[in-house]
Design a protein around this motif. Sequence first.
Motif, PDB file in Angstrom:
ATOM      1  N   GLN A   3      82.768  40.253  61.679  1.00 51.11           N
ATOM      2  CA  GLN A   3      81.557  41.033  62.835  1.00 51.11           C
ATOM      3  C   GLN A   3      80.190  40.617  61.323  1.00 51.11           C
ATOM      4  N   VAL A   4      79.334  41.499  62.143  1.00 50.38           N
ATOM      5  CA  VAL A   4      78.369  41.318  61.095  1.00 50.38           C
ATOM      6  C   VAL A   4      78.316  42.098  59.940  1.00 50.38           C
ATOM      7  N   ASP A   5      78.950  43.623  60.724  1.00 50.69           N
ATOM      8  CA  ASP A   5      78.100  44.661  60.103  1.00 50.69           C
ATOM      9  C   ASP A   5      78.769  45.640  58.700  1.00 50.69           C
ATOM     10  N   ASN A   6      80.335  44.675  58.588  1.00 51.39           N
ATOM     11  CA  ASN A   6      80.832  45.366  57.803  1.00 51.39           C
ATOM     12  C   ASN A   6      80.739  44.645  56.419  1.00 51.39           C
ATOM     13  N   PHE A  19      78.243  45.225  80.594  1.00 51.72           N
ATOM     14  CA  PHE A  19      79.457  45.004  80.449  1.00 51.72           C
ATOM     15  C   PHE A  19      79.391  44.158  79.808  1.00 51.72           C
ATOM     16  N   GLU A  20      81.414  44.701  78.867  1.00 52.62           N
ATOM     17  CA  GLU A  20      81.268  43.437  77.681  1.00 52.62           C
ATOM     18  C   GLU A  20      82.851  43.652  78.130  1.00 52.62           C
ATOM     19  N   MET A  21      83.163  42.199  76.902  1.00 51.93           N
ATOM     20  CA  MET A  21      84.900  41.947  76.923  1.00 51.93           C
ATOM     21  C   MET A  21      84.923  42.092  75.524  1.00 51.93           C
ATOM     22  N   ASN A  25      72.456  41.807  79.179  1.00 55.82           N
ATOM     23  CA  ASN A  25      72.951  42.466  77.917  1.00 55.82           C
ATOM     24  C   ASN A  25      74.059  41.403  77.692  1.00 55.82           C
ATOM     25  N   PRO A  26      74.613  40.532  76.151  1.00 54.70           N
ATOM     26  CA  PRO A  26      75.171  40.079  75.757  1.00 54.70           C
ATOM     27  C   PRO A  26      76.476  40.118  75.732  1.00 54.70           C
ATOM     28  N   ASN A  27      77.197  39.760  76.441  1.00 53.57           N
ATOM     29  CA  ASN A  27      79.087  39.859  77.303  1.00 53.57           C
ATOM     30  C   ASN A  27      79.314  39.721  76.300  1.00 53.57           C
ATOM     31  N   GLY A  28      79.901  40.294  75.293  1.00 58.50           N
ATOM     32  CA  GLY A  28      80.388  41.614  73.996  1.00 58.50           C
ATOM     33  C   GLY A  28      81.169  40.640  73.594  1.00 58.50           C
ATOM     34  N   HIS A  29      82.014  40.606  72.317  1.00 57.85           N
ATOM     35  CA  HIS A  29      82.441  39.945  71.055  1.00 57.85           C
ATOM     36  C   HIS A  29      83.583  39.179  72.183  1.00 57.85           C
ATOM     37  N   GLY A  30      83.884  39.572  73.093  1.00 57.90           N
ATOM     38  CA  GLY A  30      85.292  38.356  73.686  1.00 57.90           C
ATOM     39  C   GLY A  30      84.655  37.458  74.582  1.00 57.90           C
ATOM     40  N   LEU A  68      81.620  34.312  62.353  1.00 59.03           N
ATOM     41  CA  LEU A  68      80.402  35.101  62.354  1.00 59.03           C
ATOM     42  C   LEU A  68      80.105  36.021  63.639  1.00 59.03           C
ATOM     43  N   VAL A  69      80.602  37.052  64.158  1.00 52.03           N
ATOM     44  CA  VAL A  69      79.649  37.770  65.536  1.00 52.03           C
ATOM     45  C   VAL A  69      78.697  38.501  65.301  1.00 52.03           C
ATOM     46  N   ALA A  70      77.767  37.906  65.255  1.00 51.80           N
ATOM     47  CA  ALA A  70      76.191  38.803  65.130  1.00 51.80           C
ATOM     48  C   ALA A  70      75.292  38.699  66.466  1.00 51.80           C
ATOM     49  N   GLY A  71      75.932  38.732  67.719  1.00 52.57           N
ATOM     50  CA  GLY A  71      74.860  38.538  69.139  1.00 52.57           C
ATOM     51  C   GLY A  71      74.593  39.901  69.809  1.00 52.57           C
ATOM     52  N   GLY A  72      75.104  40.994  68.917  1.00 50.65           N
ATOM     53  CA  GLY A  72      74.800  42.873  70.151  1.00 50.65           C
ATOM     54  C   GLY A  72      73.929  43.011  69.174  1.00 50.65           C
ATOM     55  N   ILE A  88      78.788  30.162  64.032  1.00 53.43           N
ATOM     56  CA  ILE A  88      77.129  31.657  63.805  1.00 53.43           C
ATOM     57  C   ILE A  88      77.137  32.227  65.020  1.00 53.43           C
ATOM     58  N   MET A  89      77.754  33.091  65.841  1.00 56.15           N
ATOM     59  CA  MET A  89      77.250  33.395  66.645  1.00 56.15           C
ATOM     60  C   MET A  89      76.381  34.456  67.478  1.00 56.15           C
ATOM     61  N   SER A  90      75.120  34.055  68.223  1.00 51.84           N
ATOM     62  CA  SER A  90      74.045  35.229  67.760  1.00 51.84           C
ATOM     63  C   SER A  90      73.913  35.200  70.327  1.00 51.84           C
ATOM     64  N   THR A 108      72.390  48.518  68.679  1.00 51.77           N
ATOM     65  CA  THR A 108      71.500  50.262  69.610  1.00 51.77           C
ATOM     66  C   THR A 108      71.188  50.857  69.118  1.00 51.77           C
ATOM     67  N   ARG A 109      72.898  51.194  67.911  1.00 57.63           N
ATOM     68  CA  ARG A 109      72.460  52.726  66.624  1.00 57.63           C
ATOM     69  C   ARG A 109      72.118  52.326  65.904  1.00 57.63           C
ATOM     70  N   LEU A 110      71.555  51.368  65.778  1.00 58.34           N
ATOM     71  CA  LEU A 110      71.124  51.239  64.245  1.00 58.34           C
ATOM     72  C   LEU A 110      69.498  51.106  64.373  1.00 58.34           C
ATOM     73  N   GLY A 111      69.602  51.252  65.738  1.00 52.79           N
ATOM     74  CA  GLY A 111      67.761  51.128  65.795  1.00 52.79           C
ATOM     75  C   GLY A 111      67.024  50.472  64.548  1.00 52.79           C
ATOM     76  N   SER A 126      67.327  40.905  64.338  1.00 52.63           N
ATOM     77  CA  SER A 126      68.627  40.857  64.205  1.00 52.63           C
ATOM     78  C   SER A 126      69.777  41.950  63.372  1.00 52.63           C
ATOM     79  N   LYS A 127      70.670  42.160  63.953  1.00 53.52           N
ATOM     80  CA  LYS A 127      71.024  43.469  62.609  1.00 53.52           C
ATOM     81  C   LYS A 127      71.320  42.475  61.683  1.00 53.52           C
ATOM     82  N   GLY A 128      71.753  40.823  61.242  1.00 49.57           N
ATOM     83  CA  GLY A 128      72.268  40.652  60.463  1.00 49.57           C
ATOM     84  C   GLY A 128      71.069  40.078  58.989  1.00 49.57           C
TER      85      GLY A 128
END
Length: 470
Positions: free
Chosen positions: A244-247, A370-372, A212-217, A106-110, A157-159, A113-116, A120-122
């Motif tokens: 991804q954590v949000d679906n 910048f993000e991967m 910032n976190p370097n992207g889910h890549g 699970l990637v949850a390190g983002g 679980i990635m943070s 921002t849009r959710l505000g 942590s979004k999770g």
Amino acid sequence: MNMDVDKLRQQFKKYGQEHVFRFWPQLNREQQEQFSRQLHSIDLALVARLAETFVLNPQQAQKRRQDIVTAEVIPIPESEEENQKAERARKTGEEYLCAGKVGVILVAGGQGTRLGYSGSKGKYPVTPVKGKSLFQLHAEKILALSRKHDTSLPWYIMSSAINDAETRAFFQENQYFGLAKKDLFFFQQQMIPAVDQNGKLFLAEKGKVFTNPNGHGGTLQALKQSGALEDMAKRGIEELFYFQVDNVLTRICDPVFLGYHVQQKAEMSSKVLAKRDPYEKLGVVGYRNGKLSVIEYSDLSKEEMEAKTPDGRLKFNAGSIAIHNINRTFIKNLTNGNLVMPYHRAHKKIPYIDEAGNRINPGEANGNKFEMFIFDALQYTTQSVVMEVARAEEFSPVKNAAGEDSAETARQALCNLYGNWLKKTGVPVKRKNGNVVGRLEISPLFAGDEKEFVAKCPPDLTFFDGLYLG
Ligand code: UTP
């Protein structure tokens, strides 16, 4: 220490970034030490390269005209033959699950921002009746699966530095949602600095560079660096389900998807869905200049976006929903050498400390992050499965605070899905414009899919607002 700082300062000066030392004399000893640690960790050459390519001299990054070709997609089964193939794939997938050869990433390190949302979004409360968090919803799916297949299903679980402590604490406070602690592996991705329009670093605080976190890549390197890959190998894990954590509708470890992936000896596979319309901002899986990739919305011309196949469907219709199966050996091989994952630039608002020491919250985008992206690993595959799924059953992400792809639409999507299960058993459910009217929730621990629900549904069940089955 002073010698060390002088050397560090020289390094930053060489790259035109000496300004980050502006407030050094105002920092106390502890702050200086902390700042120095952060500065040591910054890859200045990488920052310089990214600033040059994307900001200072962007014509270098301008895209050449690309040759874009569709990928072959396994359709949602309709014919008897397609159903039989799917059933064979399910059997293979279930065998893998039962044999304990599957892990979950699970990637949850983002930054969400849009959710505000401040946390942590999770942790966001999302289910329609109980208000369970995204983390809990996923955890219960994993627990139910491991019970069903009588196996352990290790969960990686990635943070990131912005939410790692909070994520671990949340799981601990909630007794890991019933999962065995030994099957949870928390790991962190790396952070990367952003730059302004002149390629300069921002100060987030007087003694801290904005990163910032370097992207889910960043997941692939982080899996290696954290020892997660080694852990997987020790446990005999061969395939990883990535999500991804949000679906909220993610079908974790879908055995049919896994089965196809294994049967084809694929290194990395993707789930896709039909785009809502030609202009939906969803990347599509396809070949770019001969390499498998997710082609971003902005990389398709209007003609390509609108192009149709003879049967009237969109030609570039394989919208990626960021769900993948990834082979562990593939990750190991990629991360053994010098893995090159491209960076992508996003023009964003970045709060910073100005020359006078004031905190500035810009109203407009003022910097470059910048993000991967994980899907850039697809280009390294020799075998890959692309499988289409139904949006109503598998994709409803929580991205925004309101409107499209928000918690509200995700709750409705859950109610609608559960409403379909109820309907299958003959329980009447009221709908308006296709949406279930009233709240309804079925815990993954009660039933994980329609088939399981139909088998378990109590005979006297009636629907009412707030119905919960757990
Ligand atoms: P998004 O790209 O949608 O980002 O991430 P986000 O952080 O959720 O939200 P915005 O864009 O700031 O509004 C999709 C998934 O990838 C994870 C997120 O946590 C989410 O699960 N992700 C994203 C990471 O794990 N690390 C990152 O660096 C970026």
